[in-house]
Design a protein around this motif. Structure first.
Motif, PDB file in Angstrom:
ATOM      1  N   ARG A  83       9.890  -9.577  -9.548  1.00  0.00           N
ATOM      2  CA  ARG A  83       9.053 -10.238  -8.540  1.00  0.00           C
ATOM      3  C   ARG A  83       8.411  -9.198  -7.620  1.00  0.00           C
ATOM      4  N   LYS A  84       9.207  -8.208  -7.203  1.00  0.00           N
ATOM      5  CA  LYS A  84       8.668  -7.185  -6.299  1.00  0.00           C
ATOM      6  C   LYS A  84       7.635  -6.308  -7.017  1.00  0.00           C
ATOM      7  N   LEU A  85       7.906  -6.020  -8.306  1.00  0.00           N
ATOM      8  CA  LEU A  85       6.942  -5.224  -9.080  1.00  0.00           C
ATOM      9  C   LEU A  85       5.626  -5.980  -9.243  1.00  0.00           C
ATOM     10  N   ALA A  86       5.728  -7.293  -9.408  1.00  0.00           N
ATOM     11  CA  ALA A  86       4.519  -8.105  -9.526  1.00  0.00           C
ATOM     12  C   ALA A  86       3.713  -8.047  -8.234  1.00  0.00           C
ATOM     13  N   HIS A  87       4.418  -8.146  -7.097  1.00  0.00           N
ATOM     14  CA  HIS A  87       3.745  -8.032  -5.799  1.00  0.00           C
ATOM     15  C   HIS A  87       3.085  -6.656  -5.659  1.00  0.00           C
ATOM     16  N   PHE A  88       3.839  -5.619  -6.017  1.00  0.00           N
ATOM     17  CA  PHE A  88       3.325  -4.246  -5.940  1.00  0.00           C
ATOM     18  C   PHE A  88       2.046  -4.112  -6.779  1.00  0.00           C
ATOM     19  N   THR A  89       2.080  -4.645  -7.997  1.00  0.00           N
ATOM     20  CA  THR A  89       0.954  -4.500  -8.925  1.00  0.00           C
ATOM     21  C   THR A  89      -0.276  -5.263  -8.448  1.00  0.00           C
ATOM     22  N   GLU A  90      -0.061  -6.508  -7.998  1.00  0.00           N
ATOM     23  CA  GLU A  90      -1.220  -7.298  -7.586  1.00  0.00           C
ATOM     24  C   GLU A  90      -1.886  -6.695  -6.355  1.00  0.00           C
ATOM     25  N   TYR A  91      -1.102  -6.112  -5.452  1.00  0.00           N
ATOM     26  CA  TYR A  91      -1.709  -5.504  -4.270  1.00  0.00           C
ATOM     27  C   TYR A  91      -2.325  -4.136  -4.584  1.00  0.00           C
ATOM     28  N   PRO A 135      -6.408  -0.648   5.840  1.00  0.00           N
ATOM     29  CA  PRO A 135      -5.922  -1.586   6.869  1.00  0.00           C
ATOM     30  C   PRO A 135      -6.278  -3.040   6.553  1.00  0.00           C
ATOM     31  N   PHE A 136      -7.462  -3.259   5.982  1.00  0.00           N
ATOM     32  CA  PHE A 136      -7.852  -4.626   5.617  1.00  0.00           C
ATOM     33  C   PHE A 136      -6.858  -5.212   4.621  1.00  0.00           C
ATOM     34  N   CYS A 137      -6.506  -4.421   3.604  1.00  0.00           N
ATOM     35  CA  CYS A 137      -5.569  -4.899   2.582  1.00  0.00           C
ATOM     36  C   CYS A 137      -4.185  -5.170   3.186  1.00  0.00           C
ATOM     37  N   ILE A 138      -3.739  -4.280   4.056  1.00  0.00           N
ATOM     38  CA  ILE A 138      -2.415  -4.454   4.671  1.00  0.00           C
ATOM     39  C   ILE A 138      -2.402  -5.693   5.567  1.00  0.00           C
ATOM     40  N   LEU A 139      -3.476  -5.897   6.319  1.00  0.00           N
ATOM     41  CA  LEU A 139      -3.555  -7.093   7.166  1.00  0.00           C
ATOM     42  C   LEU A 139      -3.514  -8.361   6.324  1.00  0.00           C
ATOM     43  N   TYR A 140      -4.169  -8.311   5.157  1.00  0.00           N
ATOM     44  CA  TYR A 140      -4.124  -9.489   4.291  1.00  0.00           C
ATOM     45  C   TYR A 140      -2.709  -9.705   3.753  1.00  0.00           C
ATOM     46  N   ALA A 141      -2.005  -8.598   3.445  1.00  0.00           N
ATOM     47  CA  ALA A 141      -0.621  -8.714   2.975  1.00  0.00           C
ATOM     48  C   ALA A 141       0.263  -9.349   4.047  1.00  0.00           C
ATOM     49  N   VAL A 142       0.048  -8.938   5.299  1.00  0.00           N
ATOM     50  CA  VAL A 142       0.814  -9.517   6.410  1.00  0.00           C
ATOM     51  C   VAL A 142       0.508 -11.008   6.537  1.00  0.00           C
ATOM     52  N   SER A 143      -0.788 -11.351   6.470  1.00  0.00           N
ATOM     53  CA  SER A 143      -1.164 -12.766   6.590  1.00  0.00           C
ATOM     54  C   SER A 143      -0.597 -13.584   5.441  1.00  0.00           C
ATOM     55  N   ASP A 144      -0.487 -12.958   4.270  1.00  0.00           N
ATOM     56  CA  ASP A 144       0.074 -13.652   3.111  1.00  0.00           C
ATOM     57  C   ASP A 144       1.553 -13.965   3.333  1.00  0.00           C
ATOM     58  N   ASP A 164       4.303  -4.669  -0.572  1.00  0.00           N
ATOM     59  CA  ASP A 164       2.860  -4.895  -0.741  1.00  0.00           C
ATOM     60  C   ASP A 164       2.056  -3.693  -0.240  1.00  0.00           C
ATOM     61  N   SER A 165       2.451  -3.138   0.906  1.00  0.00           N
ATOM     62  CA  SER A 165       1.728  -2.000   1.484  1.00  0.00           C
ATOM     63  C   SER A 165       1.839  -0.765   0.591  1.00  0.00           C
ATOM     64  N   THR A 166       3.025  -0.595  -0.011  1.00  0.00           N
ATOM     65  CA  THR A 166       3.186   0.530  -0.941  1.00  0.00           C
ATOM     66  C   THR A 166       2.236   0.380  -2.126  1.00  0.00           C
ATOM     67  N   GLY A 167       2.115  -0.842  -2.633  1.00  0.00           N
ATOM     68  CA  GLY A 167       1.170  -1.096  -3.718  1.00  0.00           C
ATOM     69  C   GLY A 167      -0.260  -0.810  -3.295  1.00  0.00           C
ATOM     70  N   ILE A 168      -0.585  -1.154  -2.053  1.00  0.00           N
ATOM     71  CA  ILE A 168      -1.940  -0.908  -1.536  1.00  0.00           C
ATOM     72  C   ILE A 168      -2.234   0.593  -1.481  1.00  0.00           C
ATOM     73  N   LEU A 169      -1.284   1.371  -0.975  1.00  0.00           N
ATOM     74  CA  LEU A 169      -1.474   2.825  -0.902  1.00  0.00           C
ATOM     75  C   LEU A 169      -1.572   3.436  -2.296  1.00  0.00           C
TER      76      LEU A 169
END
Length: 709
Positions: A83-91, A135-144, A164-169
Motif C-alpha cells: 500500500r505504501k509503495l503504491a502511494h509512493f509510486t502514484e505521487y 510544494p504544490f505536490c506536497i500540499l496536494y498530498a497533505v490535502s489528500d 507521499d512526499s518522498t515519492g514526490i521528491l
C-alpha cells in the motif's frame, strides 16, 4: 491558423503541450482522489486482492505451493508495504507530470531552464521550477490525507504524508534525470515536430539537429560535456574521456582557452594538426582531429573523418541550434546573390519581420553592421551570428550561400527553410577555389539537399543540373511561360540619377512591379525575392513599396553627382558580371558608356584577358586601373588586361592609381554618359602585399566633387 514565423509556431506548440500536460495533472489528481475516496473495506479488498495475486504468483514460481494458509500469511506481511509503495509510486508519477507541466509553462512564458547543463548547474537551473511544483505536490498530498479523515474507516496519518512526499521528491529527481538524458523527447516531439523537414536529407545532419533542444541563452552555458557536443557525429576516442567538460569551441590556435575544444582544421595555408601540441600546452581539454596527434594522455583526442564537417555540427550544438529558432533563407548563384539577399531583407522588413543578413558585404544584426572576409563565414561564426540575431529579436535571416561555403561544410547540418538559386556560369575556378566547373556546379546544387522548399531560375541553362538532386519541392521563376512566377512586358526607366525596370508578373502573383535597380537581369533577382516574400505573407502593394525604393551598397549603386551624367558603382569583378552590367547599361542608350575596372592579384589570368576583351567590345571608353593587386605587381596585372582589350577596337587608357583613374573618368564624363566603376563595389579597402588600405569609392567620388582630385 498557420504561424507567421518559427517563434510563433513554437509558442503555439508549447501552448498545446501546456494544455495536454495540464489535463494530465488534473487527471492524476482525480485518480488519486478516487482511490482516497474508497472506504476502508473497499480499499483493503483492493490492496489485499492485489497482494494475494502477487503472493500466489511468486509461491507458484518458486514451487512452494500456493495454499490458502501460506497466502494469507504473506498477504498479512506484505499488504502494508505494498500500500505504501503504491502511494509512493502514484505521487512520484504525479510529481513528474506536474514538473513537466511546469516546464511547459516556463517555455511558453520564455523562462526556459538551462537544459544543457549537468550536475549542480542543472539542479540550480531547475530550482525555480522545483520551487513551485514540489510544494504544490506536497500540499496536494497533505490535502489528500485530510480528505481521508472524512472517509469511513480511513485515517489521516503524518507517516503517509512522509511516504507521499518522498515519492514526490523521487519523481522530481527522476524528471531532472530524464530531461538531461532524453532532451529530444521533450523538445523535438512537441516543439520541433511540425517543423521537421519531411524530405530525405543527410541522416547525420538530421540526428544532430534533432538530438538537442534549443536552450534559453538568457542563462548562458558555461560548459558542456564533450560527449554532448559530439552527438550526431561518427567518431573514435583515441585517448582521454568523452565526459570531460568543454569551456569553449576553438579552431584558431591563437585563441586557445583553458578547457576548450580545439578543432584541427586543414586550411589552404595552415594545417591545424601542426598546432595540436601547442593547443594541449595552452590548456585545451579536447582535440578534434582527422589523424592521430602526439599530446599528453590527459588531453582527450577525438578522431573524425572531416573536422570541418564536425565543426559545423559541434557549433550548432554549442550555440543551441539557433537556426531552429529563426526562419532561415539561403541564396546561391554566380551573380545576384547580394542584390537578391538585400531585396529579400527589404521585402521581409516591410512585412514586419525583423531580418538579419549574412553576406558578401557584411553581417547585419539589428542596427549592428559587421564587416566580413568571406561570403559565407565559418560554421562557428554562422551559428554565433544566428544566436545573436535570435537574441536581438530577429525572426528571419537571409544569407548568401557560396560554393566555397558548401564545399568547406560551413553550412553542414543546417536545414534552411527556403533556398533560392539565381543563376550559374563559370567562376571561382582555380587552384585555390574549385578544380573545374563540374565541382563548382555540384557545390551550388547542394543547396536543394539542405532546404525545406526551393526556388530556382527556370531560365538558367543549368537549371536542370542544379535541381536534379533536389530533395525538396522546387518552385520556379523567370521569363519562361512554364515558370510558377513569370515576368513579362519589361520596360527600362531612366532619370539623371535613376535607372530602373518595370515588369508585369503572373502566376504566383498578378500585377505590375516597379523596381529601383536597373537591367533586365535584375528582373530575375526581383522575381526570386518576390517568391520568398510571398511565402512570408507579402502582397503586391508591399512588394512594390519595397522594390521601388530598393538600393544595395556596391551593386549597381547610383551615386548622385549633380551633373548630367550617371555614375554607378558595381561589384562586377569577372567577365560574366562585367558583360552583364555593360550590356544592361547599354540598353539605357547612354551618350557614351565608360567602363573603369581592374583585376585582383593572385587570381586566374584568364579572367583578366576576358574582362579586357569584354570591356573593349562593349564600352565606348575603358579606363584600366588597379583593383586588389595583393602580392602581384599592379602593372603586370594591367598588362594582362591590355592583352585582352587589344583584341578589340575599343578606346582605352591605363591609369595605375585608382583614385586618379576615377578622377579622370568624372572630369571627362559628358552629359548623357553612364560611368561604371566596376570591381570594388561595397569594398572599402585596397589589398596590397597582404595589407588592406582604406579606400572607399564613394569617398573618392565625393573628394573629386569637392575638388580634391
Amino acid at each position: 491558423m498557420r504561424p507567421k514565423n518559427k517563434k510563433e509556431g513554437r509558442h503555439q506548440r508549447a501552448g498545446v503541450c501546456l494544455l495536454l500536460t495540464g489535463l494530465m495533472v488534473v487527471g492524476m489528481m482525480a485518480l488519486i482522489f478516487a482511490f482516497s475516496a474508497q472506504d476502508a473495506s473497499r480499499s483493503s479488498d483492493l490492496s489485499g486482492g492485489l497482494c494475494g495475486r502477487i503472493v500466489r504468483g511468486v509461491l507458484t514460481l518458486l514451487g512452494a505451493g500456493a495454499d490458502q494458509e501460506k497466502t494469507e500469511l504473506w498477504v498479512g506481511i506484505l499488504e502494508t508495504p505494498v500500500r505504501k509503495l503504491a502511494h509512493f509510486t502514484e505521487y512520484a508519477l504525479f510529481s513528474v507530470i506536474v514538473c513537466t507541466h511546469g516546464l511547459m509553462h516556463r517555455l511558453v512564458s520564455g523562462k526556459r531552464p538551462a537544459l544543457f547543463q549537468t550536475g549542480r548547474e542543472a539542479f540550480r537551473g531547475f530550482l525555480p521550477l522545483f520551487a513551485r511544483t514540489v510544494p504544490f505536490c506536497i500540499l496536494y498530498a497533505v490535502s489528500d490525507e485530510v480528505h481521508q479523515y472524512f472517509v469511513p474507516g480511513r485515517s489521516c496519518r503524518l507517516f503517509d504524508v512522509g511516504v507521499d512526499s518522498t515519492g514526490i521528491l523521487f519523481g522530481a529527481a527522476l524528471f531532472l534525470l530524464t530531461v538531461q538524458t532524453q532532451k529530444v523527447k521533450i523538445w523535438i516531439k512537441w516543439l520541433q515536430g511540425p517543423d521537421k523537414i519531411k524530405v530525405q536529407y543527410d541522416t547525420s545532419c538530421r540526428e544532430a539537429a534533432e538530438r538537442y533542444p534549443v536552450p534559453d541563452r538568457s542563462e548562458r552555458i558555461i560548459t558542456m560535456r564533450c560527449i554532448e557536443l559530439l552527438e550526431g557525429l561518427t567518431y573514435e576516442c583515441l585517448q582521454g574521456d568523452v565526459q570531460v567538460s568543454v569551456s569553449a569551441v576553438i579552431n584558431d590556435s591563437r585563441k586557445i582557452a583553458e578547457g576548450c575544444m580545439f578543432l584541427c582544421i586543414r586550411g589552404a595555408a595552415f594545417d591545424g594538426h601542426s598546432f595540436a601540441g601547442e593547443a594541449a600546452k595552452a590548456g585545451a581539454a579536447v582535440l578534434v582531429v582527422e589523424e592521430p596527434v602526439d599530446v599528453p594522455e590527459h588531453v582527450t583526442v577525438i578522431k573524425v573523418d572531416n573536422t570541418r564537417y564536425a565543426m559545423a555540427l559541434i557549433s550548432a550544438v554549442w550555440f543551441g541550434h539557433p537556426d531552429q529558432e529563426i526562419t532561415t533563407i539561403a541564396v546561391t548563384g554566380t551573380k545576384g546573390k547580394t542584390t537578391t539577399t538585400y531585396m529579400i531583407k527589404d521585402l521581409l522588413e516591410k512585412c514586419g519581420h525583423r531580418t538579419g543578413v549574412i553576406g558578401t558585404i557584411e553581417v547585419v544584426i539589428g542596427e549592428k553592421h559587421i564587416p566580413v572576409n568571406n561570403t559565407t563565414p565559418e560554421s562557428y561564426d554562422i551559428h554565433r551570428y544566428f544566436r545573436e540575431m535570435v537574441e536581438d529579436g530577429c525572426d528571419c535571416v537571409v544569407m548568401e550561400a557560396s560554393s566555397q561555403g558548401f564545399k568547406l561544410d560551413r553550412t553542414a547540418g543546417i536545414v534552411f527553410d527556403y533556398g533560392l538559386f539565381t543563376n550559374l556560369s563559370p567562376d571561382h575556378i582555380g587552384p585555390n577555389e574549385h578544380k573545374d566547373f563540374a565541382e563548382y556546379l555540384s557545390c551550388k546544387a547542394k543547396l536543394f539537399t539542405q532546404c525545406k522548399k526551393g526556388f530556382a531560375n527556370l531560365d538558367d541553362e543549368h537549371f536542370a543540373e542544379v535541381t536534379a538532386q533536389a530533395v525538396c519541392p522546387v518552385q520556379t521563376f523567370g521569363l519562361n511561360e512554364k515558370a510558377d512566377l513569370r515576368a513579362s512586358d519589361i520596360a527600362l526607366t531612366r532619370g539623371t540619377d535613376f535607372l530602373g525596370v518595370d515588369f508585369t508578373v503572373s502566376g504566383l502573383l498578378e500585377g505590375r512591379i516597379s523596381c529601383g535597380v536597373p537591367g533586365a537581369f535584375n528582373v530575375h533577382n526581383a522575381l526570386g525575392a518576390i517568391c520568398i516574400a510571398l511565402e512570408m505573407g507579402a502582397d503586391l502593394a508591399v512588394i512594390n513599396e519595397a522594390l521601388r525604393s530598393f538600393t544595395v551598397k556596391g551593386r549597381v549603386q547610383i551615386i548622385p553627382t549633380g551633373y548630367e551624367y550617371t555614375l554607378i558603382v558595381d561589384y562586377a569583378h569577372n567577365a560574366v558580371a562585367l558583360e552583364s552590367i555593360l550590356k544592361t547599361l547599354r540598353e539605357y542608350q547612354p551618350a557614351r558608356l565608360i567602363s573603369l575596372f581592374g583585376c585582383g592579384g593572385n587570381r586566374s589570368k584568364l579572367r583578366r584577358f576576358e574582362m579586357g576583351e569584354v570591356s573593349g567590345r562593349l564600352a565606348d571608353l575603358t579606363i584600366i586601373t588597379s583593383d586588389n593587386p595583393r602580392f602581384e605587381e599592379p602593372q603586370a596585372i594591367m598588362d594582362d588586361i591590355l592583352t585582352g582589350i587589344r583584341k578589340t577596337d575599343g578606346q582605352y587608357i591605363a591609369i595605375i592609381d585608382r583614385r586618379e583613374a576615377i578622377s579622370y573618368a568624372m572630369h571627362h564624363a559628358q552629359p548623357g554618359d553612364i560611368v561604371v566603376l566596376a570591381g570594388k563595389g561595397h569594398e572599402n579597402y585596397q589589398e596590397i602585399k597582404g595589407r588592406k588600405y582604406h579606400m572607399s569609392e564613394e569617398e573618392i567620388v565625393q573628394d573629386v566633387l569637392d575638388g580634391k582630385y
